[in-house]
Design a protein around this motif. Structure first.
Motif, short mmCIF file in Angstrom:
data_model
loop_
_atom_site.label_atom_id
_atom_site.label_comp_id
_atom_site.label_asym_id
_atom_site.label_seq_id
_atom_site.Cartn_x
_atom_site.Cartn_y
_atom_site.Cartn_z
N ALA A 21 0.83 -1.21 0.00
CA ALA A 21 0.00 0.00 0.00
C ALA A 21 0.86 1.26 0.00
CB ALA A 21 -0.94 -0.01 1.20
N THR A 22 1.95 1.26 0.77
CA THR A 22 2.86 2.40 0.83
C THR A 22 3.53 2.63 -0.52
OG1 THR A 22 3.25 2.02 3.17
CG2 THR A 22 4.88 3.34 2.03
N ALA A 23 3.76 1.56 -1.26
CA ALA A 23 4.37 1.67 -2.58
C ALA A 23 3.38 2.16 -3.64
CB ALA A 23 4.96 0.32 -3.00
N GLY A 24 2.13 2.36 -3.22
CA GLY A 24 1.14 2.90 -4.16
C GLY A 24 0.17 1.89 -4.72
N VAL A 25 0.23 0.67 -4.25
CA VAL A 25 -0.71 -0.34 -4.73
C VAL A 25 -2.06 -0.09 -4.05
CG1 VAL A 25 -1.17 -2.82 -4.91
CG2 VAL A 25 1.18 -1.99 -5.01
N SER A 26 -3.10 0.03 -4.85
CA SER A 26 -4.42 0.34 -4.30
C SER A 26 -5.01 -0.88 -3.58
CB SER A 26 -5.37 0.76 -5.42
OG SER A 26 -5.68 -0.35 -6.25
N THR A 27 -5.97 -0.60 -2.71
CA THR A 27 -6.66 -1.68 -2.00
C THR A 27 -7.33 -2.62 -3.00
OG1 THR A 27 -7.05 -0.24 -0.11
CG2 THR A 27 -8.45 -2.18 -0.28
N ARG A 29 -6.36 -3.29 -6.03
CA ARG A 29 -5.34 -4.12 -6.68
C ARG A 29 -4.84 -5.21 -5.73
NH1 ARG A 29 -4.35 -6.94 -10.50
NH2 ARG A 29 -2.20 -7.17 -11.13
N ILE A 30 -4.68 -4.87 -4.46
CA ILE A 30 -4.27 -5.86 -3.47
C ILE A 30 -5.30 -6.99 -3.43
CG2 ILE A 30 -3.96 -6.28 -0.99
CD1 ILE A 30 -2.63 -3.48 -0.88
N LEU A 31 -6.58 -6.64 -3.44
CA LEU A 31 -7.63 -7.65 -3.43
C LEU A 31 -7.62 -8.47 -4.72
CD1 LEU A 31 -10.53 -5.70 -1.73
CD2 LEU A 31 -9.15 -7.53 -0.74
N ASP A 32 -7.30 -7.83 -5.86
CA ASP A 32 -7.16 -8.57 -7.12
C ASP A 32 -6.08 -9.64 -7.01
OD1 ASP A 32 -9.13 -7.17 -8.48
OD2 ASP A 32 -7.71 -5.82 -9.49
N VAL A 33 -4.95 -9.27 -6.43
CA VAL A 33 -3.84 -10.22 -6.27
C VAL A 33 -4.26 -11.38 -5.37
CG1 VAL A 33 -1.51 -10.52 -5.34
CG2 VAL A 33 -2.04 -8.52 -6.73
N VAL A 34 -4.93 -11.08 -4.28
CA VAL A 34 -5.40 -12.13 -3.37
C VAL A 34 -6.39 -13.04 -4.10
CG1 VAL A 34 -6.75 -12.57 -1.28
CG2 VAL A 34 -5.00 -10.78 -1.28
N ALA A 35 -7.31 -12.46 -4.86
CA ALA A 35 -8.29 -13.26 -5.60
C ALA A 35 -7.62 -14.14 -6.65
CB ALA A 35 -9.33 -12.35 -6.25
N GLU A 36 -6.63 -13.60 -7.37
CA GLU A 36 -5.93 -14.39 -8.38
C GLU A 36 -5.19 -15.57 -7.76
OE1 GLU A 36 -5.65 -14.54 -11.71
OE2 GLU A 36 -7.22 -13.03 -11.87
N CYS A 37 -4.55 -15.34 -6.63
CA CYS A 37 -3.84 -16.43 -5.94
C CYS A 37 -4.82 -17.49 -5.45
CB CYS A 37 -3.00 -15.89 -4.79
SG CYS A 37 -1.57 -14.96 -5.35
N ALA A 38 -5.95 -17.05 -4.93
CA ALA A 38 -6.97 -18.01 -4.47
C ALA A 38 -7.51 -18.80 -5.65
CB ALA A 38 -8.11 -17.26 -3.77
N PHE A 39 -7.74 -18.14 -6.78
CA PHE A 39 -8.24 -18.82 -7.96
C PHE A 39 -7.22 -19.84 -8.48
CE2 PHE A 39 -8.87 -19.03 -12.61
CZ PHE A 39 -10.14 -19.60 -12.61
N ALA A 40 -5.96 -19.45 -8.52
CA ALA A 40 -4.91 -20.37 -8.98
C ALA A 40 -4.82 -21.60 -8.07
CB ALA A 40 -3.57 -19.65 -9.04
N THR A 41 -4.98 -21.40 -6.78
CA THR A 41 -4.96 -22.52 -5.83
C THR A 41 -6.14 -23.44 -6.11
OG1 THR A 41 -3.86 -21.19 -4.15
CG2 THR A 41 -5.06 -23.13 -3.38
N LEU A 42 -7.32 -22.87 -6.30
CA LEU A 42 -8.51 -23.67 -6.58
C LEU A 42 -8.35 -24.45 -7.89
CD1 LEU A 42 -11.41 -24.48 -5.92
CD2 LEU A 42 -12.16 -22.43 -7.15
N VAL A 43 -7.83 -23.81 -8.92
CA VAL A 43 -7.61 -24.49 -10.20
C VAL A 43 -6.65 -25.66 -10.03
CG1 VAL A 43 -6.59 -24.22 -12.50
CG2 VAL A 43 -8.20 -22.52 -11.64
N GLY A 44 -5.58 -25.45 -9.27
CA GLY A 44 -4.63 -26.54 -9.04
C GLY A 44 -5.26 -27.71 -8.30
N MET A 45 -6.10 -27.41 -7.32
CA MET A 45 -6.77 -28.48 -6.57
C MET A 45 -7.73 -29.25 -7.47
SD MET A 45 -7.45 -26.35 -3.07
CE MET A 45 -8.32 -27.62 -2.19
#
Length: 71
Positions: A21-27, A29-45
């Motif tokens: 967030a301090t580096a300028g990443v918006s909330t 965008r942070i949630l997008d990254v979390v969602a993408e990682c969760a989706f990738a985990t689900l796809v792998g499972m």
């Protein structure tokens, strides 16, 4: 933060999120990254449960050599 999220799944510390967030990443965008990682985990499972589906042409050169089945 994304690297920690990939390595530690749900154990990303507040400091990593704060640094992003301090580096300028918006909330959002942070949630997008979390969602993408969760989706990738689900796809792998799902892929593991389904017995490994065929890889797209783009991904075949990057296939893990230790996979049980590489098309």
């Amino acid at each position: 933060m994304a690297g920690r999220l990939g390595l530690y799944r749900d154990q990303v510390d507040d400091e990593s999120v704060h640094r992003a967030a301090t580096a300028g990443v918006s909330t959002a965008r942070i949630l997008d990254v979390v969602a993408e990682c969760a989706f990738a985990t689900l796809v792998g499972m799902v892929d593991n449960l389904a017995g490994r589906g065929p890889l797209d042409e783009l991904l075949r050169p990057r296939a893990w050599a230790g996979a049980s089945r590489v098309p």
